[in-house]
Scaffold this motif. Structure first.
Motif, mmCIF file in Angstrom:
data_model
loop_
_atom_site.group_PDB
_atom_site.id
_atom_site.type_symbol
_atom_site.label_atom_id
_atom_site.label_comp_id
_atom_site.label_asym_id
_atom_site.label_seq_id
_atom_site.Cartn_x
_atom_site.Cartn_y
_atom_site.Cartn_z
ATOM 1 N N ALA A 230 0.837 -1.211 0.000
ATOM 2 C CA ALA A 230 0.000 0.000 0.000
ATOM 3 C C ALA A 230 0.870 1.259 0.000
ATOM 4 O O ALA A 230 0.428 2.309 0.422
ATOM 5 N N ALA A 399 0.864 -5.667 3.811
ATOM 6 C CA ALA A 399 -0.500 -5.179 3.603
ATOM 7 C C ALA A 399 -1.183 -5.833 2.416
ATOM 8 O O ALA A 399 -2.410 -5.781 2.302
ATOM 9 N N TYR A 465 -8.953 -3.429 -2.752
ATOM 10 C CA TYR A 465 -7.491 -3.428 -2.799
ATOM 11 C C TYR A 465 -6.861 -4.079 -1.571
ATOM 12 O O TYR A 465 -5.865 -4.800 -1.693
ATOM 13 N N TRP A 466 -7.421 -3.800 -0.390
ATOM 14 C CA TRP A 466 -6.720 -4.159 0.847
ATOM 15 C C TRP A 466 -7.543 -4.984 1.843
ATOM 16 O O TRP A 466 -7.032 -5.344 2.902
ATOM 17 N N ASN A 469 -7.335 -5.153 5.828
ATOM 18 C CA ASN A 469 -6.164 -4.357 6.213
ATOM 19 C C ASN A 469 -6.401 -2.855 6.126
ATOM 20 O O ASN A 469 -5.566 -2.067 6.588
ATOM 21 N N PHE A 470 -7.513 -2.458 5.547
ATOM 22 C CA PHE A 470 -7.704 -1.032 5.273
ATOM 23 C C PHE A 470 -7.734 -0.185 6.541
ATOM 24 O O PHE A 470 -7.122 0.888 6.591
#
Length: 497
Positions: A230, A399, A465-466, A469-470
């Motif tokens: 990230a 990440a 995307y994550w 984990n965001f």
């Protein structure tokens, strides 16, 4: 940075320094020497001046300096700073903050939504930071953030060493790594970001300044975790990266071609059910084009016979033309690169991950869209994941969340002629509509997206995307960039509580 500066910084890291003062900095410069003493969050820094190679709109090379690889996106920055050393980055970030100027960070110019450029702002370009220090004994490499993937592979190849990169040589190594980074060596060596064990990064400091941090698993480990998947433009400006690298003397490179699309169901199904579970030394990609199907395979430290055996379930479908080369990884990699000037000017992609084999209906969708593609350069690209080293997170974690994918894929369209700004205008709306409809048709079969191939129209891009984990990324953002200095269309916002 110069070699002397790098050695001094390595010494500083060894004695436990986190933020360091760069050799040669004088009193009154924009950096601060440590996390402790020095300006606090509210303090101001002395006025900064831009240093490095400066390009402004009146400069004769402004047009070349401002254009990106994807010419679909055109911006007109106020100034472009090509950093020659880390101090230039510190000065540029401080100057941008003190003058309230929007900023973007750029390396390989492959930002696929044009987000590494900005109108009426400053572009801080690190592409000329190309120093390398490779320690074959310890199997580590510290490289400038300006190296592209081809340059990195070539430098490591001189020592019969390798690290994971993507397949496009002109893509910036730092950008690819900081977003995750995968390619033919992913199943063998893990993600590119998994091999990242340290970084030098310039972050915002005080009310209007900047400072340099040395990041590794023992110094700012939370930031290293965030940079591993990230790190593109969210927390600061990475100026060098340190990788663990692995021995790699030779590879077997396989290319197979099926004319037409009649064998697509058999080829695709055989590939998705075998390649992701094969020997982890094997990395493979499948590309579906309007008039042919291409299979690429790289077997690390393998023979032609081994490679053909591992790919036999796929190669047995139809009557493909097959070639196999044995050679060094850097020479092999250089051999399949396409010169940039021969590529279309404009590109649009949609990224997605798949965790279960595609059913026949989904493969039929791929064929239907490829037969109705907007240009000869349109394709459906896949990369095998499955079992392999990418399943295991590195020490300290990362990440990047998509380790359990069966494969990655993206429909993509390329059109227009480089150097001719209006050449693709008639195709642009057709290509963009095609990508949108193609990705929507595959939506029931995919999950998640890849931040290095951003999807501007995605509503829930944060979790795509994550994943989970965001929220942790937001907290780390609040620690290192509470004022949200580093922001763009899909940047991570700092946590507010």
């Amino acid at each position: 940075m110069r070699d002397l500066s790098r050695r001094d910084l390595l010494k500083a890291t060894a004695v436990g320094a986190g933020a360091v003062a760069l050799p040669g900095m004088i009193a009154g410069s924009s950096a601060i020497a440590a996390d402790g003493p020095g300006p606090s969050f509210g303090d101001k820094f002395p006025p900064a001046e831009l240093t490095g190679r400066i390009v402004r709109p009146q400069s004769p090379d402004y047009a070349d300096a401002s254009i990106g690889w994807d010419e679909l996106f055109v911006h007109y920055p106020l100034v472009i700073v090509f950093a020659q050393e880390t101090r230039d980055v510190v000065n540029a970030l401080t100057w941008a903050r003190q003058n309230d100027v929007a900023l973007r960070v750029r390396s390989g110019r492959h930002s696929l939504e044009g987000w590494s450029n900005v109108d009426n702002g400053i572009v801080i370009d690190v592409s000329e930071l190309k120093d390398t220090h490779i320690d074959a004994a310890s199997r580590t490499a510290r490289v400038g953030a300006g190296l592209n993937q081809s340059e990195a592979i070539t430098a490591l190849g001189e020592y019969d060493l390798a690290a994971t990169t993507g397949t496009e040589g002109t893509v910036g190594l730092s950008g690819a790594t900081l977003g995750g980074g995968f390619g033919f060596l992913t199943r063998y060596l893990g993600m590119a970001c998994d091999n990242l064990i340290g970084a030098e990064i310039v972050v915002a400091a005080g009310a209007d300044g900047a400072k340099v941090l040395e990041v590794d698993p023992w110094h700012h480990p939370d930031l290293l975790w965030a940079l591993r998947g990230a790190g593109n433009g969210n927390f600061g400006i990475v100026t060098s990266l340190t990788y663990k690298v692995a021995p790699l003397k030779s590879v077997a490179y396989v290319q197979a071609t099926w004319e037409g699309l009649d064998d697509l169901h058999g080829v695709f199904d055989s590939w998705q059910r075998s390649a992701p579970f094969a020997d982890p030394r094997l990395g493979s990609q499948l590309e579906v084009h309007p008039t042919e199907i291409l299979l690429f395979g790289v077997l690390a430290e393998g023979s032609e016979a081994e490679a053909r055996k591992l790919l036999a379930p796929i190669l047995s479908v139809g009557n493909p033309t097959v070639t196999v080369q044995i050679g060094g990884w850097s020479e092999t990699y250089a051999g399949f690169q396409i010169p940039t000037e021969n590529e279309p000017a404009n590109w649009k992609f949609f990224s997605q991950f798949t965790r279960e084999p595609l059913p026949k209906k989904a493969i039929s969708i791929i064929r239907a869209f490829m037969e109705d593609s907007p240009s000869p350069d349109s394709n459906f690209f896949t990369q095998a994941f499955g079992t392999g080293a990418q399943r295991q997170e590195p020490f300290g974690g990362a990440a990047f969340p998509h380790r359990d994918a069966l494969f990655y894929s993206e429909p993509g369209a390329g059109w227009g002629t480089r150097g001719e700004p209006d050449s693709g205008d008639a195709i642009t709306p057709i290509a963009q509509t095609w990508i949108a409809e193609f990705s929507q048709a595959l939506r029931p079969y995919v999950d998640g997206a890849y931040v290095n191939v951003p999807n501007i129209g995605m509503a829930e891009w944060e979790t795509a995307y994550w994943g989970r984990n965001f929220e942790r990324l937001r907290k780390i953002k609040a620690m290192y960039d509470p004022r949200n200095v580093f922001q763009y269309e899909q940047s991570i916002p700092p946590a507010t509580h």
